[in-house]
Motif scaffolding. Structure first.
Motif, PDB file in Angstrom:
ATOM      1  N   ALA A  51       0.831  -1.213   0.000  1.00  0.00           N
ATOM      2  CA  ALA A  51       0.000   0.000   0.000  1.00  0.00           C
ATOM      3  C   ALA A  51       0.862   1.257   0.000  1.00  0.00           C
ATOM      4  O   ALA A  51       0.579   2.220  -0.725  1.00  0.00           O
ATOM      5  CB  ALA A  51      -0.932  -0.007   1.208  1.00  0.00           C
ATOM      6  N   VAL A  52       1.915   1.244   0.784  1.00  0.00           N
ATOM      7  CA  VAL A  52       2.804   2.411   0.850  1.00  0.00           C
ATOM      8  C   VAL A  52       3.481   2.648  -0.494  1.00  0.00           C
ATOM      9  O   VAL A  52       3.541   3.787  -0.981  1.00  0.00           O
ATOM     10  CB  VAL A  52       3.853   2.228   1.973  1.00  0.00           C
ATOM     11  CG1 VAL A  52       4.941   3.277   1.891  1.00  0.00           C
ATOM     12  CG2 VAL A  52       3.178   2.246   3.337  1.00  0.00           C
ATOM     13  N   LEU A  53       3.984   1.584  -1.111  1.00  0.00           N
ATOM     14  CA  LEU A  53       4.639   1.743  -2.414  1.00  0.00           C
ATOM     15  C   LEU A  53       3.641   2.127  -3.516  1.00  0.00           C
ATOM     16  O   LEU A  53       3.996   2.847  -4.444  1.00  0.00           O
ATOM     17  CB  LEU A  53       5.398   0.479  -2.798  1.00  0.00           C
ATOM     18  CG  LEU A  53       6.696   0.250  -2.014  1.00  0.00           C
ATOM     19  CD1 LEU A  53       7.350  -1.058  -2.426  1.00  0.00           C
ATOM     20  CD2 LEU A  53       7.659   1.401  -2.214  1.00  0.00           C
ATOM     21  N   ALA A  54       2.403   1.668  -3.415  1.00  0.00           N
ATOM     22  CA  ALA A  54       1.384   2.075  -4.390  1.00  0.00           C
ATOM     23  C   ALA A  54       1.118   3.574  -4.280  1.00  0.00           C
ATOM     24  O   ALA A  54       1.033   4.277  -5.299  1.00  0.00           O
ATOM     25  CB  ALA A  54       0.099   1.282  -4.174  1.00  0.00           C
ATOM     26  N   MET A  55       0.977   4.079  -3.050  1.00  0.00           N
ATOM     27  CA  MET A  55       0.742   5.522  -2.874  1.00  0.00           C
ATOM     28  C   MET A  55       1.958   6.335  -3.307  1.00  0.00           C
ATOM     29  O   MET A  55       1.818   7.357  -3.985  1.00  0.00           O
ATOM     30  CB  MET A  55       0.386   5.816  -1.423  1.00  0.00           C
ATOM     31  CG  MET A  55      -1.005   5.355  -1.059  1.00  0.00           C
ATOM     32  SD  MET A  55      -1.514   5.852   0.585  1.00  0.00           S
ATOM     33  CE  MET A  55      -0.759   4.562   1.560  1.00  0.00           C
ATOM     34  N   ALA A  56       3.153   5.866  -2.947  1.00  0.00           N
ATOM     35  CA  ALA A  56       4.367   6.585  -3.346  1.00  0.00           C
ATOM     36  C   ALA A  56       4.511   6.573  -4.868  1.00  0.00           C
ATOM     37  O   ALA A  56       4.875   7.590  -5.475  1.00  0.00           O
ATOM     38  CB  ALA A  56       5.592   5.961  -2.684  1.00  0.00           C
TER      39      ALA A  56
END
Length: 171
Positions: free
Chosen positions: A95-100
């Motif tokens: 999720a963090v890498l998708a948002m970044a």
């Protein structure tokens, strides 16, 4: 919901008179946009900004989707094959890498889009280069016919170039 009406005006005098007529028809200045060839003095007219004359919004949207998808795929791979704690997948990293990825994609694509002419205005490039002035006026759907008829009656020298069925909400 607003519709964007496109008009090609022959010169600055006609553009200034058209601006006055639109204001008298109670169209707010923020919904009236003029595009002319570079170097034309549009003093007194509401000139179109970068959001209307470039593909920055379209590029940012594409970058958001592509960056978000790429980040989600990389995040899923990292979560499964490189867990931070223990041996169980760490789905939070996906999720963090998708948002970044979405943020980075939107930012980097908008840098390209700001220097790309709007695909919506491509068909007017030749007329603008020849000295004509493009008028884009955003009106409520219920007033499209009224404004078209008004401008046709008051400015027979201008050419109606069509109505865009939907305008972007942002620009």
């Amino acid at each position: 919901m607003r519709r964007r009406i496109y008009w090609l005006l022959p010169d600055l005098a006609c553009a200034r008179k058209t601006m006055d007529d639109l204001l008298l028809a109670r169209i707010q200045e923020q919904h009236i946009h003029f595009v002319a060839r570079e170097g034309t003095d549009l003093t007194g007219l509401h000139e179109a900004n970068i959001l209307q004359t470039s593909d920055v919004v379209r590029a940012a949207q594409a970058g958001l989707v592509i960056g978000g998808a790429s980040g989600a795929v990389l995040g899923a791979l990292a979560a499964v094959y490189f867990p931070i704690v223990g041996e169980q997948p760490q789905w939070g990293i996906a999720a963090v890498l998708a948002m970044a990825g979405a943020v980075f994609g939107a930012w980097s694509a908008s840098l390209i889009g700001v220097s790309t002419p709007s695909h919506r205005l491509e068909r007017f490039t030749k007329a603008i280069d020849e000295g004509q002035i493009l008028l884009m006026v955003d009106v409520p759907r219920s007033r499209v016919d009224e404004i078209e008829q008004r401008l046709q009656a008051l400015h027979p020298e201008a050419h109606l170039e069509g109505v865009e069925p939907d305008i972007p909400a942002f620009p």
